[in-house]
Structures are given as structure tokens and as C-alpha cells.
Design an enzyme around this catalytic site. Structure first.
Site: not given
Length: 407
Positions: A203, A379-382
Site C-alpha cells: 500500500p 509502505d503504509h503498513r510500516v
């Protein structure tokens, strides 16, 4: 006994390779450490070393464009014990001219296969494949008959059709009309696969800032004047100072130096900067290891060395695998800003545009200043928005206050 030589697994994720040329031929004696062949992977050209001694009995896969899966047998060696009796028998056999079978002379105009080593650098061979030039038909003009770039360009120019000549019909019909189909190189196929994977599974989100570059441009000019006058002249680029600023910013915002895994977020212990280098066949990102501990001179020298090795196809897998964050700079091509695709499994890539003269506001007045646009793809997860913003703030701070880079 027979010893099988297989296509090696060169680096993580490598599934196949192409044999560029064999440096040993059937019947040649092989010692441990000898170079058997040169192999092209999706990242670089590497030399295949022999791990056993013996005699090269048979080559199963000839040099060419056929991709060979990792683990497939490409040649067979006879071990020293198995090969020795045959060699001694051949040497001890008496020569009987009267009984010798007549040897037919080759027909006029026929070509005999050449078994001599082809002297051409990996970059020259890559250029020859791109331009459709047969290296075996060239006489090298380099030292010792080595084939160099100008030989390939000259041969390609002579084989081009005249301006008025009609192009040969395409081999196949393509959507939208006829055209020439260029097969994918291993590097291009890998780049395509990884970029699709990144955009589909990661993402992405994007943050951009403009940096005033007046101070860093002045600092670079001063540094280059001093560096050129020294005993070992060097010349620093804007990219060198940008990489140093990024390395320092990662140390101040270590949370961005991480990547997503199914088990959790992996936090890297050191700053391993991947630097995007454009090649004729694609893009590769060699890594400046532990860049956070380097000064400007060491970092600049390391980047130049890695770029040279990348363009000549001499990078080893450990020089381009891994990395914690990538920097891609298209400023030298006049690009003002762009958003790059994350290089998995990393969590961020910083895209740098050209340094341009623009109107800027200083207090209540307008002035002309040097400005560079930076865009972070994360990366929007991180990486959350606030974290990405803090990182960009630190990069901009170091570029606008370059004295802190060398303190």
C-alpha cells in the site's frame, strides 16, 4: 567418476541463468578455482568457478540465449582418477602414420567452430546482444585483441539498412499493427515481476517537499575546489550530498529503517542505502553498506565504484541484495519531480528531482533560489504519514544546513 556441473543459484530469488560463453572446452583439464563459464542472471554477469578438478568431458548446454533453470546440469567433469588413464593412454599410444586414417579437408567456404576464448567484457557482450552484433565475427581493436564498445558500434552501423531501404517485415503480427518483437531479458522480466508485485501488494502513499539548495550548492562548490587541489583529486556530486543527508536522516528517524514481514516489523540495525543505477537493459540498485558511518569522501568513492561495477555487470549478489531504503535521482535528466515504486522488501524509496532556479519567498520579498523536489514513496503498513513527514523534514534540514553533514 562423473561430476555434474549445475546452473548455480546466484542470489536470493534467482531461478535461472544464461550461459554467455564457455571458457573451458571439452577435453580441457580443470583445476579447482578455474573459471568454467560466464553466466548472466537477471542482475549481473558472474563467473562460474570449478569446485572440483578433472577433465571437462561434456558440455550439455551451449552458450546462447536459452535460459537454464537453477539446478540443471550444464556440463560433466571426469574426476582426476577417472580421467587420468585415458590421458595416459592417449599420450603413450604410438604414432603410426601408415595406419592413420585420411582426414578430409574442409569444404571451401565452410566455417570450422572456434574454440578460442572470446575476449570481450560483460558490458561489451551485453551491448552486442542489444544491437544484434555477432561477437565471433569481430576482430577486437582493444589491448590483446579484446573487443571493445567501439568495435560493436562500428559493426552495428555497417549492418544498418540504408535510409531509403525498406525495413524487413515483422516476424509476427502485434496488436495495433506489425512491429518488431524484442524478447525480454532476464533483468527486464525480473523488474516487471517485482514492480507488479510491489504495486499490487504494497500500500503505497506519497509525501513531497521542496528543499532550498542554495547552501548545499555553495558547499559543494567549496568542497570541490578543495578536493581538486588535493593530492587525490575528487569531485562530489549533488547526489553524493543527498545520499549523505539521507543516511544522517535515517539515523535520526530510525523507525523508517524497517520492513514488513508476516511475523512482525523488522528493524534494521544499520543504514544500507540502495542507489538506483540505470543500465541499458534495466535498473539495478547496488547497496552502500553501513552508509550511516561514512563520511562524504568514503560514501562518494563507494557510490562511484558500485556504479562502475553495475554498468560493467560485475556486481556480486551481496552487493545488490537487501538494503533498507532506496534513493533514485533523475535530476541529471531534467526531471523536476516523480514518484518511484518501492523496491520490495524495503518500505520506502526517495525520489529526487533536478535542482532548478525558481522564485522563492524570503521574508516578505521574492528572490531567486535553487530548489529541489523530493518525493517519498512509503509502505503504509510500516510507515505512517507522520513518520514519513519527520523523515523528510530531517533530510531537508541537512540539505539546507550542509555544515551539519560534516560535523
Amino acid at each position: 567418476m562423473d561430476i555434474e556441473v549445475v546452473m548455480p543459484a546466484i542470489g536470493a530469488g534467482t531461478t535461472q541463468g544464461r550461459i554467455l560463453q564457455w571458457l573451458k572446452q571439452s577435453g580441457d583439464t580443470v583445476k579447482v578455482g578455474d573459471i568454467l563459464a560466464e553466466i548472466e542472471t537477471d542482475k549481473a554477469v558472474i563467473e562460474l568457478e570449478a569446485v572440483d578438478s578433472g577433465v571437462l568431458d561434456r558440455i550439455h548446454v551451449e552458450a546462447g540465449d536459452t535460459a537454464v533453470p537453477v539446478g540443471d546440469v550444464i556440463a560433466t567433469l571426469l574426476s582426476g582418477k577417472a580421467a587420468a588413464p585415458q590421458v595416459r593412454q592417449d599420450v603413450a599410444a604410438p604414432i603410426k602414420p601408415a595406419a592413420a586414417a585420411p582426414v578430409a579437408a574442409p569444404a571451401q567456404g565452410s566455417a570450422e567452430p572456434s574454440s578460442h576464448r572470446l575476449f570481450a567484457s560483460p558490458s561489451a557482450r551485453r551491448l552486442a546482444r542489444l544491437m544484434g552484433v555477432d561477437l565471433h565475427a569481430l576482430a577486437g581493436s582493444g589491448p590483446g585483441g579484446r573487443i571493445v564498445r567501439v568495435d560493436i558500434e562500428h559493426a552495428a552501423a555497417q549492418t544498418r539498412p540504408a535510409p531509403d531501404a525498406k525495413p524487413a517485415p515483422a516476424a509476427s503480427d502485434l496488436p495495433g499493427g506489425r512491429g518488431d518483437l524484442t524478447p525480454h531479458t532476464p533483468m527486464r522480466a525480473t523488474i516487471a515481476r517485482r514492480l507488479v508485485q510491489s504495486k499490487q501488494q504494497v500500500p503505497h502513499f506519497y509525501l513531497s517537499v521542496d528543499c532550498r539548495m542554495d547552501a548545499v550548492m555553495a558547499a559543494r562548490e567549496s568542497l570541490n575546489q578543495r578536493a581538486q587541489a588535493g593530492p587525490d583529486p575528487v569531485r562530489y556530486s549533488v547526489n553524493d550530498l543527498l545520499l549523505l543527508a539521507v543516511a544522517r536522516a535515517v539515523e535520526r528517524v530510525p523507525e523508517i529503517n524497517a520492513q514488513w514481514t508476516d511475523e512482525g516489523i523488522l528493524h534494521h540495525q544499520q543504514v544500507d542505502l540502495s542507489v538506483a543505477v540505470a543500465l541499458a537493459s534495466g535498473l539495478i540498485t547496488p547497496i552502500v553498506r553501513d552508509a550511516g558511518r561514512m563520511g562524504l569522501r568514503e560514501l562518494s568513492a563507494q557510490v562511484r565504484l558500485l556504479a562502475e561495477q553495475a554498468r560493467s555487470g560485475r556486481l556480486r549478489p551481496e552487493q545488490y541484495e537487501g538494503g533498507s531504503l532506496t534513493v533514485s535521482n533523475l535530476g541529471m535528466h531534467g526531471v523536476r519531480s516523480f514518484a518511484a515504486i518501492i523496491n520490495p522488501p524495503q518500505s520506502a524509496i526517495l525520489a529526487a528531482g533536478a535542482v532548478t532556479r525558481q522564485p522563492v519567498v524570503e521574508g516578505d520579498a521574492l528572490a531567486i533560489g535553487h530548489v529541489m523536489s523530493l518525493t517519498l514513496s512509503a509502505d503504509h503498513r510500516v510507515v505512517d504519514g507522520a513518520l514519513g513527514a519527520r523523515f523528510l523534514k530531517e533530510v531537508r534540514h541537512f540539505l539546507e544546513h550542509p555544515i551539519e553533514l560534516i560535523l
